[in-house]
Motif scaffolding. Structure first.
Motif, PDB file in Angstrom:
ATOM      1  N   ILE A 225       0.861  -1.187   0.000  1.00 19.61           N
ATOM      2  CA  ILE A 225       0.000   0.000   0.000  1.00 19.61           C
ATOM      3  C   ILE A 225       0.894   1.234   0.000  1.00 19.61           C
ATOM      4  O   ILE A 225       1.670   1.441   0.927  1.00 19.61           O
ATOM      5  N   GLY A 226       0.783   2.033  -1.051  1.00 19.27           N
ATOM      6  CA  GLY A 226       1.647   3.192  -1.143  1.00 19.27           C
ATOM      7  C   GLY A 226       0.986   4.432  -1.707  1.00 19.27           C
ATOM      8  O   GLY A 226       1.421   5.548  -1.437  1.00 19.27           O
ATOM      9  N   SER A 227      -0.094   4.276  -2.477  1.00 13.22           N
ATOM     10  CA  SER A 227      -0.722   5.433  -3.115  1.00 13.22           C
ATOM     11  C   SER A 227      -1.742   6.077  -2.187  1.00 13.22           C
ATOM     12  O   SER A 227      -2.245   5.465  -1.240  1.00 13.22           O
ATOM     13  N   SER A 228      -2.068   7.317  -2.486  1.00  7.51           N
ATOM     14  CA  SER A 228      -3.042   8.054  -1.681  1.00  7.51           C
ATOM     15  C   SER A 228      -4.422   7.418  -1.758  1.00  7.51           C
ATOM     16  O   SER A 228      -5.172   7.425  -0.781  1.00  7.51           O
ATOM     17  N   SER A 229      -4.768   6.862  -2.911  1.00 12.03           N
ATOM     18  CA  SER A 229      -6.083   6.233  -3.060  1.00 12.03           C
ATOM     19  C   SER A 229      -6.215   5.005  -2.166  1.00 12.03           C
ATOM     20  O   SER A 229      -7.308   4.691  -1.677  1.00 12.03           O
ATOM     21  N   GLN A 230      -5.121   4.294  -1.936  1.00 16.86           N
ATOM     22  CA  GLN A 230      -5.159   3.132  -1.045  1.00 16.86           C
ATOM     23  C   GLN A 230      -5.230   3.571   0.416  1.00 16.86           C
ATOM     24  O   GLN A 230      -5.995   3.002   1.205  1.00 16.86           O
ATOM     25  N   PHE A 231      -4.449   4.581   0.780  1.00 13.57           N
ATOM     26  CA  PHE A 231      -4.498   5.080   2.153  1.00 13.57           C
ATOM     27  C   PHE A 231      -5.843   5.734   2.458  1.00 13.57           C
ATOM     28  O   PHE A 231      -6.253   5.778   3.616  1.00 13.57           O
ATOM     29  N   TYR A 232      -6.506   6.229   1.432  1.00 11.27           N
ATOM     30  CA  TYR A 232      -7.816   6.861   1.630  1.00 11.27           C
ATOM     31  C   TYR A 232      -8.790   5.890   2.294  1.00 11.27           C
ATOM     32  O   TYR A 232      -9.519   6.260   3.223  1.00 11.27           O
ATOM     33  N   TYR A 233      -8.785   4.643   1.824  1.00 10.43           N
ATOM     34  CA  TYR A 233      -9.731   3.671   2.378  1.00 10.43           C
ATOM     35  C   TYR A 233      -9.324   3.222   3.782  1.00 10.43           C
ATOM     36  O   TYR A 233     -10.181   2.917   4.613  1.00 10.43           O
ATOM     37  N   ILE A 234      -8.020   3.184   4.058  1.00 15.45           N
ATOM     38  CA  ILE A 234      -7.574   2.871   5.420  1.00 15.45           C
ATOM     39  C   ILE A 234      -8.036   3.956   6.382  1.00 15.45           C
ATOM     40  O   ILE A 234      -8.615   3.672   7.444  1.00 15.45           O
ATOM     41  N   VAL A 235      -7.789   5.201   6.000  1.00  9.75           N
ATOM     42  CA  VAL A 235      -8.192   6.326   6.846  1.00  9.75           C
ATOM     43  C   VAL A 235      -9.708   6.380   6.983  1.00  9.75           C
ATOM     44  O   VAL A 235     -10.240   6.650   8.068  1.00  9.75           O
ATOM     45  N   PHE A 236     -10.411   6.108   5.897  1.00  9.27           N
ATOM     46  CA  PHE A 236     -11.876   6.144   5.929  1.00  9.27           C
ATOM     47  C   PHE A 236     -12.426   5.100   6.903  1.00  9.27           C
ATOM     48  O   PHE A 236     -13.357   5.371   7.669  1.00  9.27           O
ATOM     49  N   GLY A 237     -11.836   3.903   6.883  1.00 12.60           N
ATOM     50  CA  GLY A 237     -12.276   2.854   7.811  1.00 12.60           C
ATOM     51  C   GLY A 237     -12.025   3.230   9.259  1.00 12.60           C
ATOM     52  O   GLY A 237     -12.902   3.057  10.128  1.00 12.60           O
ATOM     53  N   ILE A 238     -10.825   3.755   9.559  1.00 13.97           N
ATOM     54  CA  ILE A 238     -10.516   4.172  10.926  1.00 13.97           C
ATOM     55  C   ILE A 238     -11.415   5.324  11.345  1.00 13.97           C
ATOM     56  O   ILE A 238     -11.894   5.391  12.488  1.00 13.97           O
ATOM     57  N   PHE A 239     -11.670   6.232  10.426  1.00 13.07           N
ATOM     58  CA  PHE A 239     -12.521   7.389  10.700  1.00 13.07           C
ATOM     59  C   PHE A 239     -13.937   6.952  11.098  1.00 13.07           C
ATOM     60  O   PHE A 239     -14.526   7.502  12.042  1.00 13.07           O
ATOM     61  N   LEU A 240     -14.485   5.960  10.413  1.00 10.41           N
ATOM     62  CA  LEU A 240     -15.815   5.465  10.762  1.00 10.41           C
ATOM     63  C   LEU A 240     -15.826   4.859  12.161  1.00 10.41           C
ATOM     64  O   LEU A 240     -16.775   5.054  12.932  1.00 10.41           O
ATOM     65  N   VAL A 241     -14.767   4.125  12.496  1.00  8.35           N
ATOM     66  CA  VAL A 241     -14.670   3.538  13.840  1.00  8.35           C
ATOM     67  C   VAL A 241     -14.601   4.636  14.893  1.00  8.35           C
ATOM     68  O   VAL A 241     -15.256   4.563  15.943  1.00  8.35           O
ATOM     69  N   VAL A 242     -13.815   5.676  14.616  1.00  6.49           N
ATOM     70  CA  VAL A 242     -13.667   6.781  15.569  1.00  6.49           C
ATOM     71  C   VAL A 242     -15.008   7.477  15.796  1.00  6.49           C
ATOM     72  O   VAL A 242     -15.383   7.776  16.939  1.00  6.49           O
ATOM     73  N   ILE A 243     -15.751   7.743  14.709  1.00  7.27           N
ATOM     74  CA  ILE A 243     -17.060   8.387  14.861  1.00  7.27           C
ATOM     75  C   ILE A 243     -17.985   7.522  15.710  1.00  7.27           C
ATOM     76  O   ILE A 243     -18.681   8.025  16.611  1.00  7.27           O
ATOM     77  N   TYR A 244     -18.000   6.225  15.432  1.00  8.65           N
ATOM     78  CA  TYR A 244     -18.876   5.319  16.188  1.00  8.65           C
ATOM     79  C   TYR A 244     -18.528   5.336  17.676  1.00  8.65           C
ATOM     80  O   TYR A 244     -19.417   5.450  18.536  1.00  8.65           O
ATOM     81  N   VAL A 245     -17.236   5.267  17.990  1.00  7.58           N
ATOM     82  CA  VAL A 245     -16.811   5.256  19.390  1.00  7.58           C
ATOM     83  C   VAL A 245     -17.153   6.576  20.075  1.00  7.58           C
ATOM     84  O   VAL A 245     -17.658   6.598  21.209  1.00  7.58           O
ATOM     85  N   VAL A 246     -16.896   7.693  19.383  1.00  7.63           N
ATOM     86  CA  VAL A 246     -17.163   9.005  19.979  1.00  7.63           C
ATOM     87  C   VAL A 246     -18.653   9.197  20.237  1.00  7.63           C
ATOM     88  O   VAL A 246     -19.043   9.705  21.303  1.00  7.63           O
ATOM     89  N   ARG A 247     -19.499   8.791  19.306  1.00  2.00           N
ATOM     90  CA  ARG A 247     -20.945   8.937  19.510  1.00  2.00           C
ATOM     91  C   ARG A 247     -21.434   8.074  20.655  1.00  2.00           C
ATOM     92  O   ARG A 247     -22.315   8.473  21.427  1.00  2.00           O
ATOM     93  N   LYS A 248     -20.872   6.869  20.780  1.00  2.00           N
ATOM     94  CA  LYS A 248     -21.249   6.011  21.900  1.00  2.00           C
ATOM     95  C   LYS A 248     -20.783   6.613  23.226  1.00  2.00           C
ATOM     96  O   LYS A 248     -21.506   6.572  24.234  1.00  2.00           O
ATOM     97  N   LEU A 249     -19.568   7.158  23.235  1.00  2.00           N
ATOM     98  CA  LEU A 249     -19.044   7.759  24.460  1.00  2.00           C
ATOM     99  C   LEU A 249     -19.830   9.009  24.845  1.00  2.00           C
ATOM    100  O   LEU A 249     -20.044   9.273  26.031  1.00  2.00           O
ATOM    101  N   GLU A 250     -20.262   9.771  23.855  1.00  2.00           N
ATOM    102  CA  GLU A 250     -20.958  11.031  24.137  1.00  2.00           C
ATOM    103  C   GLU A 250     -22.218  10.809  24.960  1.00  2.00           C
ATOM    104  O   GLU A 250     -22.527  11.603  25.863  1.00  2.00           O
ATOM    105  N   ASN A 251     -22.942   9.748  24.670  1.00  2.00           N
ATOM    106  CA  ASN A 251     -24.207   9.492  25.365  1.00  2.00           C
ATOM    107  C   ASN A 251     -24.074   8.442  26.465  1.00  2.00           C
ATOM    108  O   ASN A 251     -25.082   7.959  26.980  1.00  2.00           O
ATOM    109  N   SER A 252     -22.837   8.089  26.811  1.00  2.00           N
ATOM    110  CA  SER A 252     -22.619   7.104  27.869  1.00  2.00           C
ATOM    111  C   SER A 252     -22.517   7.788  29.230  1.00  2.00           C
ATOM    112  O   SER A 252     -22.548   9.022  29.333  1.00  2.00           O
ATOM    113  N   LYS A 253     -22.387   6.987  30.265  1.00  2.00           N
ATOM    114  CA  LYS A 253     -22.213   7.536  31.608  1.00  2.00           C
ATOM    115  C   LYS A 253     -20.932   8.362  31.696  1.00  2.00           C
ATOM    116  O   LYS A 253     -20.903   9.437  32.314  1.00  2.00           O
ATOM    117  N   LEU A 254     -19.860   7.870  31.044  1.00  2.00           N
ATOM    118  CA  LEU A 254     -18.603   8.603  31.044  1.00  2.00           C
ATOM    119  C   LEU A 254     -18.745   9.935  30.310  1.00  2.00           C
ATOM    120  O   LEU A 254     -18.228  10.970  30.764  1.00  2.00           O
TER     121      LEU A 254
END
Length: 428
Positions: A225-254
């Motif tokens: 993996i070396g091109s920007s188009s390939q890294f785009y999908y890696i970043v996109f996948g991590i970004f979706l996980v981050v959004i999911y975790v943040v939204r869950k944390l926002e409405n949690s007890k913590l």
């Protein structure tokens, strides 16, 4: 006219038709004008339109993922500027995840952090050291560089190491707040940068000011993996996980504890919220997101040095949070997107346009007033304008709506159940 348009948009069916038409037109514009930055931005603007439509949450998520993961990359791939567009998308994803991490610290917990880029640096160097020959200079065992497959493990390692540094930062600053907290975190960020710049003696760990080069690119089942188009999908996948975790944390007890500490520490402590654990959790979790993206950044650039992690970068991430709206997840994402697109596309294109005018028509335009070189001035003016006229950001934070009647009913049922349990125990 406005009344007609408002009436037209009241129908969900009309909204769907108009949105699909807009996406088709924007996609056609990018296809017919493949090197047009405006057409590219118009297609990205569809995500903001989607946010404001009266669709259910699942439909918005599916539509957004389809646009960002399928439609935009496919249309952009027909252009010679394909890798440029994907580079912009990758940078937006990296900084969005970082801004969401800082939003936990600043927006949710109310802890001003001016050295947040330090966690990004820690994650980047964690991968860079072991994915290059640098580790062999001080490690007495092992074979280096590690193979590209270790990148996926280092995403977790980078998050863990950054979280550890977040706790190390949190412990000494628990007794300070406000301006003093900002000063301490600023000092922490500078300490990390200077350490990375000077850890080449007596043991050469970071290679000092020379930086670390020839970092092994990641691979996926043997595919490099070396091109920007390939890294785009890696970043996109991590970004979706981050959004999911943040939204869950926002409405949690913590998350509710963070907001209580942000609003009033004394009242939060009186209600039984442990301040130490709550603040340390904010620093650790926010830092972990930045550490993950640091690993991706090092793998993508294949070179890291301390100049990439200056105080200016910390300020830029803070600008994203403030511009979008502190505490607002969609606002922070929009703020990060606006700042990165301004830096990488809009200001650069305006500078190129002014240069072409200067060359074609003989108009002398001093290089010092080039928009590309006046980024700090432009962002400073934006902050002043938003501080005066839009204090809550582009998309202000909205508290979760609660049905009071349902809460009263649940409370009454819980009290009745406790009463029955108590009377039952007494009778026995």
């Amino acid at each position: 006219m406005s009344a007609f348009f408002g009436k037209l948009m009241q129908s969900k069916k009309n909204q769907i038709i108009l949105f699909i038409a807009y996406v088709v037109l924007a996609g056609a514009g990018l296809f017919l004008l493949p090197d047009s930055t405006i057409a590219f931005l118009m297609l990205l603007f569809s995500i903001l339109i989607l946010y404001h439509l009266n669709f259910n949450l699942r439909a918005k998520w599916i539509s957004g993922i389809v646009i960002l993961a399928i439609i935009m990359p496919f249309i952009a791939s027909q252009s010679d500027s394909y890798q440029t567009y994907m580079e912009v998308g990758t940078l937006v994803g990296i900084y969005c995840a970082m801004a969401l991490g800082l939003n936990i610290v600043v927006g949710f917990a109310g802890l001003l952090d001016l050295g947040f880029i330090a966690f990004f640096a820690v994650g980047a160097y964690s991968y860079a050291i072991f994915a290059s020959e640098q580790a062999s200079k001080f490690m007495p065992f092992g074979h280096y560089p590690l193979p590209g497959g270790s990148f996926w493990i280092f995403i977790i390692v980078g998050a863990a190491v950054a979280a550890l540094f977040g706790i190390l930062l949190g412990v000494p600053v628990l007794r300070v707040r406000g301006d003093y907290l900002a000063i301490v975190t600023l000092g922490f960020g500078e300490i990390i940068r200077i350490l990375l710049n000077n850890m080449d003696h007596p043991i050469n760990i970071t290679n000092g000011s020379m930086g670390i080069a020839s970092i092994t690119p990641p691979n996926f089942f043997g595919i490099s993996i070396g091109s920007s188009s390939q890294f785009y999908y890696i970043v996109f996948g991590i970004f979706l996980v981050v959004i999911y975790v943040v939204r869950k944390l926002e409405n949690s007890k913590l998350g509710r504890s963070w907001k209580a500490v942000r609003d009033n520490e004394i009242a939060a402590q009186a209600m039984g919220i442990p301040l130490v654990k709550t603040k340390l959790a904010a620093f650790a979790i926010g830092a972990s997101f930045s550490g993950m993206m640091g690993v991706v950044f090092a793998a993508k650039q294949m070179f890291v040095d301390a100049t990439s992690f200056t105080y200016l970068e910390s300020t830029m991430v803070l600008v994203m949070v403030i511009l979008g709206g502190m505490g607002s997840v969609p606002g922070v994402i929009l703020g990060a997107g606006v700042v990165i697109i301004l830096r990488t596309q809009v200001l650069t294109n305006i500078s190129n346009w002014l240069s072409s005018i200067s060359a074609d028509y003989g108009i002398s335009i001093p290089p010092a007033i080039s928009p590309e070189k006046m980024q700090l001035l432009i962002f400073g003016l934006l902050l002043i304008i938003f501080a005066l006229y839009r204090t809550q950001g582009l998309i202000p934070h909205k508290n979760r709506k609660v049905n009071v009647e349902v809460l009263k009913k649940e409370s009454a049922e819980a009290a009745l159940a406790r009463e029955k349990a108590t009377s039952g125990g007494a009778d026995s």
